[in-house]
Design an enzyme around this catalytic site. Structure first.
Site, PDB file in Angstrom:
ATOM      1  N   ASP A 160       0.836  -1.192   0.000  1.00 19.64           N
ATOM      2  CA  ASP A 160       0.000   0.000   0.000  1.00 19.64           C
ATOM      3  C   ASP A 160       0.878   1.251   0.000  1.00 19.64           C
ATOM      4  O   ASP A 160       0.670   2.182  -0.757  1.00 19.64           O
ATOM      5  CB  ASP A 160      -0.923  -0.025   1.219  1.00 19.64           C
ATOM      6  CG  ASP A 160      -2.067   0.981   1.135  1.00 19.64           C
ATOM      7  OD1 ASP A 160      -1.998   1.882   0.296  1.00 19.64           O
ATOM      8  OD2 ASP A 160      -3.027   0.852   1.916  1.00 19.64           O
ATOM      9  N   ASP A 218       0.615   8.537   1.944  1.00 21.16           N
ATOM     10  CA  ASP A 218      -0.061   7.512   1.150  1.00 21.16           C
ATOM     11  C   ASP A 218      -1.573   7.701   1.205  1.00 21.16           C
ATOM     12  O   ASP A 218      -2.187   7.669   2.278  1.00 21.16           O
ATOM     13  CB  ASP A 218       0.300   6.124   1.685  1.00 21.16           C
ATOM     14  CG  ASP A 218      -0.264   5.027   0.808  1.00 21.16           C
ATOM     15  OD1 ASP A 218       0.288   4.811  -0.277  1.00 21.16           O
ATOM     16  OD2 ASP A 218      -1.249   4.395   1.221  1.00 21.16           O
ATOM     17  N   ASP A 274      -5.437   7.099   1.121  1.00 21.09           N
ATOM     18  CA  ASP A 274      -6.350   6.011   1.478  1.00 21.09           C
ATOM     19  C   ASP A 274      -7.583   6.110   0.590  1.00 21.09           C
ATOM     20  O   ASP A 274      -8.471   6.940   0.821  1.00 21.09           O
ATOM     21  CB  ASP A 274      -6.740   6.122   2.953  1.00 21.09           C
ATOM     22  CG  ASP A 274      -7.613   4.962   3.409  1.00 21.09           C
ATOM     23  OD1 ASP A 274      -7.846   4.046   2.588  1.00 21.09           O
ATOM     24  OD2 ASP A 274      -8.062   4.974   4.569  1.00 21.09           O
ATOM     25  N   ASP A 303       0.306   5.619 -12.813  1.00 21.13           N
ATOM     26  CA  ASP A 303       1.616   5.438 -12.206  1.00 21.13           C
ATOM     27  C   ASP A 303       1.541   4.477 -11.026  1.00 21.13           C
ATOM     28  O   ASP A 303       0.690   4.629 -10.147  1.00 21.13           O
ATOM     29  CB  ASP A 303       2.139   6.802 -11.737  1.00 21.13           C
ATOM     30  CG  ASP A 303       3.509   6.734 -11.109  1.00 21.13           C
ATOM     31  OD1 ASP A 303       4.450   6.337 -11.802  1.00 21.13           O
ATOM     32  OD2 ASP A 303       3.627   7.069  -9.909  1.00 21.13           O
ATOM     33  N   HIS A 332       0.450  -0.010  -5.802  1.00 17.47           N
ATOM     34  CA  HIS A 332       0.202   0.645  -4.521  1.00 17.47           C
ATOM     35  C   HIS A 332      -1.221   1.199  -4.420  1.00 17.47           C
ATOM     36  O   HIS A 332      -1.564   1.813  -3.405  1.00 17.47           O
ATOM     37  CB  HIS A 332       1.203   1.783  -4.320  1.00 17.47           C
ATOM     38  CG  HIS A 332       2.619   1.372  -4.558  1.00 17.47           C
ATOM     39  ND1 HIS A 332       3.404   0.806  -3.588  1.00 17.47           N
ATOM     40  CD2 HIS A 332       3.389   1.431  -5.675  1.00 17.47           C
ATOM     41  CE1 HIS A 332       4.605   0.536  -4.091  1.00 17.47           C
ATOM     42  NE2 HIS A 332       4.615   0.903  -5.351  1.00 17.47           N
ATOM     43  N   GLU A 341       1.162   1.007 -15.149  1.00 18.01           N
ATOM     44  CA  GLU A 341       2.526   0.652 -14.800  1.00 18.01           C
ATOM     45  C   GLU A 341       2.477  -0.222 -13.554  1.00 18.01           C
ATOM     46  O   GLU A 341       2.204   0.265 -12.457  1.00 18.01           O
ATOM     47  CB  GLU A 341       3.370   1.887 -14.525  1.00 18.01           C
ATOM     48  CG  GLU A 341       4.807   1.546 -14.177  1.00 18.01           C
ATOM     49  CD  GLU A 341       5.477   2.554 -13.262  1.00 18.01           C
ATOM     50  OE1 GLU A 341       6.657   2.835 -13.469  1.00 18.01           O
ATOM     51  OE2 GLU A 341       4.818   3.043 -12.329  1.00 18.01           O
TER      52      GLU A 341
END
Length: 555
Positions: free
Chosen positions: A229, A235, A237, A266, A270, A297
């Site tokens: 993640d 990051d 959510d 991109d 993740h 990707e």
């Protein structure tokens, strides 16, 4: 009934869905019947001195169109956390170089007006823009804020290595320059699942942030490092409703604002896959473009790890063929003696060609970059000949290999690549038959169509790792007998010549300098010489003079 079936499919484990029809059959990437191609129009350090990158792109659009490019992948147009950032450190997706934020109004690439104008000019020349969408993280917060978090192991993010505690995380994004224009959402720690820095202790690490609607990291991401993640920065959510609403609205807005016709996503390993599917559904529906081009990707050399993604997206997304890139990279290493029979081994082009976006190099594989895996000059043109002349996949050419730059440009490579693009437009048509029989010499034949000329390609290597590629017209033409050649010795281990059936009689000549002439036998077989370390392009002698081919290529 269909909705019930779709709901039941979504309950299947990741990668367990049945195979769907190929994505490239469902998406628009160029005029039907032509050899569409894409160019990545930037390198890692691209910067137009004294002007803007968007203006530089606009100036070259007529040339790109003449070379046969139908799609162009541009760098992320959004405001970066740093004034000279490339856009991958995304600060504000809604700021395309319009607002004074993060130390500048324009982005590294230029202003909003310059970007929109370039997109309009491109569309008028039949070159559609692909938006590089960075949807997994934010960088350059306006301030830090306190939140509860726990540190996790960097190699196993499911393993907690510290107690639950209060940290100061850079997670407040208020966009003071933009205000509420386009979007009123102000981001805080509840919108992020992780960061890599605690300001209160000045310690770097990976911290999982506690928040609403989540117990830990998303389950719907790649399982590398236990759970992938987290990538960098703050990051995002994607489980938070206001986050989804904001990003889904941005997807429709950016397409309508620019007239772009697709996305390059991109680092999707993740992303929460459920969110990305929702993003695709919404943008296609609300823009009325159900053939919107979408390319992912997912960086892994292992096809078995890509396969579940391809299945899970059910033909709604094509994928960059990273395994093929690494095959080319390994074959190009100095002093290597590659087994060319395996050049497509475990690539998307081999396993799922209708889902493959092929490439030789990009900004991440450049020398000195994190994913450095540069294809050496000795095998660069051969690699491009493979992806441009083969009958499957959607090829993407790298700006750094075609246009002058200070990072990775080679004039000889660029000149030959430009010629290959011209030959792709003229000759690379029809079904593909492969002759991958010998370690040092392989080939494939393009059969042609009713109104398009076909071709045949031969790739030759040696202990010195040299490869030669031949392109041959296969239209019905007058011939000379191949009595002496049809009895020639069979292809040797070192690939001094190769015999392939092109399906028609003709004499062939090399457009790139081999003075010999090759004749094809009455039954359609020809034996073609392999020049060490050279790329040769063969066409039927009646196809015209070289000026006929090179005339389509602008100076």
């Amino acid at each position: 009934m269909n909705k019930l079936y779709d709901s039941l499919k979504d309950l299947l484990p990741f990668g367990a869905k049945p195979w769907s029809s190929p994505s490239l059959e469902r998406m628009d990437y160029g005029p039907t019947g032509n050899n569409a191609a894409m160019i990545q129009f930037f390198t890692w350090n691209s910067c137009a001195d004294g002007s803007s990158w968007w203006k530089h792109f606009e100036e070259h659009i007529p040339r790109l169109s003449a070379m046969g490019f139908t799609r162009v992948w541009l760098p992320p147009p959004n405001k970066d956390g740093h004034p000279q950032g490339r856009g991958y450190g995304a600060y504000d997706l809604w700021d395309l170089g319009e607002f004074d934020q993060r130390g500048a109004t324009r982005t590294r690439w230029g202003t909003r007006d310059e970007f929109v104008q370039a997109c309009i000019v491109a569309k008028n020349h039949g070159v559609e823009v692909i938006i590089d969408a960075v949807l997994g993280h934010k960088v350059g917060a306006d301030r830090a804020e306190k939140c509860m978090a726990v540190e996790v192991h960097p190699d196993n993010r499911m393993k907690k290595i510290g107690p639950r505690k209060e940290i100061e995380a850079y997670t407040s994004f208020e966009f003071p320059g933009r205000g509420d224009k386009y979007s009123s959402l102000k981001w805080n720690h509840n919108h992020f699942s992780g960061v890599d820095y605690d300001r209160s202790t000045r310690k770097r690490g990976i911290y999982y942030i506690e928040g609403p609607r989540r117990k830990f990291w998303s389950d719907h991401v790649d399982k590398e490092n236990g759970n992938y993640d987290y990538l960098l920065g703050a990051d995002i959510d994607h489980r938070q409703p206001d986050v989804r609403d904001d990003m889904l609205s941005w997807g429709v807005w950016i397409l309508q604002t620019t007239g772009a016709s697709g996305f390059r996503f991109d680092a999707i390993k993740h992303y929460d896959r459920r969110f990305l599917k929702e993003f695709l559904r919404k943008t296609r529906k609300e823009t009325g473009n159900d053939k919107l081009l979408a390319i992912a990707e997912a960086w892994t050399t292992d096809y078995s790890r890509l396969s579940p993604y391809i299945r899970d997206f059910e033909g709604q997304m094509a994928f960059f063929d990273v395994p093929l890139h690494y095959n080319l990279h390994e074959a190009s290493k100095p002093n290597s003696d590659p087994d060319l029979r395996k050049i497509l081994r475990n690539s998307i082009l081999e396993k799922r060609p209708g889902d493959a976006v092929t490439f030789v190099d990009n900004h991440d594989t450049q020398i000195g970059q994190t994913l450095e895996s540069w294809v050496h000059k000795s095998f660069k043109v051969q690699s491009y000949a493979l992806i441009l002349l083969h009958g499957h996949g959607f090829p993407c050419v790298f700006y750094g290999d075609l246009f002058p730059n200070e990072e990775c440009y080679d004039a000889e490579t660029a000149a030959q690549l430009e010629q290959l693009l011209g030959f792709r437009k003229l000759y690379a048509y029809g079904d593909t038959t492969e002759y991958f029989n010998y370690r040092n010499c392989i080939g494939f034949v393009r059969s042609g169509t009713n109104d398009r000329t076909g071709c045949a390609v031969v790739i030759r290597s040696s202990a010195a790792k040299s490869v030669v590629i031949y392109l041959l017209s296969v239209s019905v033409l007058k011939i000379k007998s191949l009595r002496q050649k049809s009895q020639a010795k069979s292809t040797t281990y070192y690939g001094e010549e190769i015999k392939m059936r092109v399906g028609s009689q003709a004499n062939y000549r090399d457009l790139l300098g081999d003075p010999r002439e090759v004749a094809v036998s009455p039954d359609g077989w020809g034996v073609f010489p392999c020049r060490v370390g050279r790329v040769s392009v063969w066409v039927a002698t009646s196809e015209g003079e070289p000026s006929d081919y090179f005339g389509i290529l602008p100076s």
